[in-house]
Design a protein around this motif. Structure first.
Motif: not given
Length: 72
Positions: A19-32, A44-57
């Motif tokens: 039930g954590a807040w996630l980047f929409k369409g992913t399983r990546v928690p906002v807290s990450a 840029d590193e975060f985006l490379a490490w967490f596939e599916g999250v985009d810069r706009e998010q």
């Protein structure tokens, strides 16, 4: 605590990642994002490490956090 309900880049789905807040369409928690930035990672590193999250998010989450904390 920030109210994420008005941030279009995130979602909370009961039963998904506890039930954590996630980047929409992913399983990546906002807290990450904040945990990684806190220890010195770049966006840029975060985006490379967490596939599916985009810069706009990420930009939307950071802007929402800024507004919620009263930071300009």
């Amino acid at each position: 605590m920030l109210d994420w309900r008005s941030c279009s880049a995130v979602e909370r789905v009961p039963g998904k990642v506890s039930g954590a807040w996630l980047f929409k369409g992913t399983r990546v928690p906002v807290s990450a994002l904040f945990e990684n930035l806190q220890v010195g990672a770049t966006v840029d590193e975060f985006l490379a490490w967490f596939e599916g999250v985009d810069r706009e998010q990420v930009d939307a989450v950071l802007k929402h956090a800024e507004a919620g904390l009263g930071v300009a």
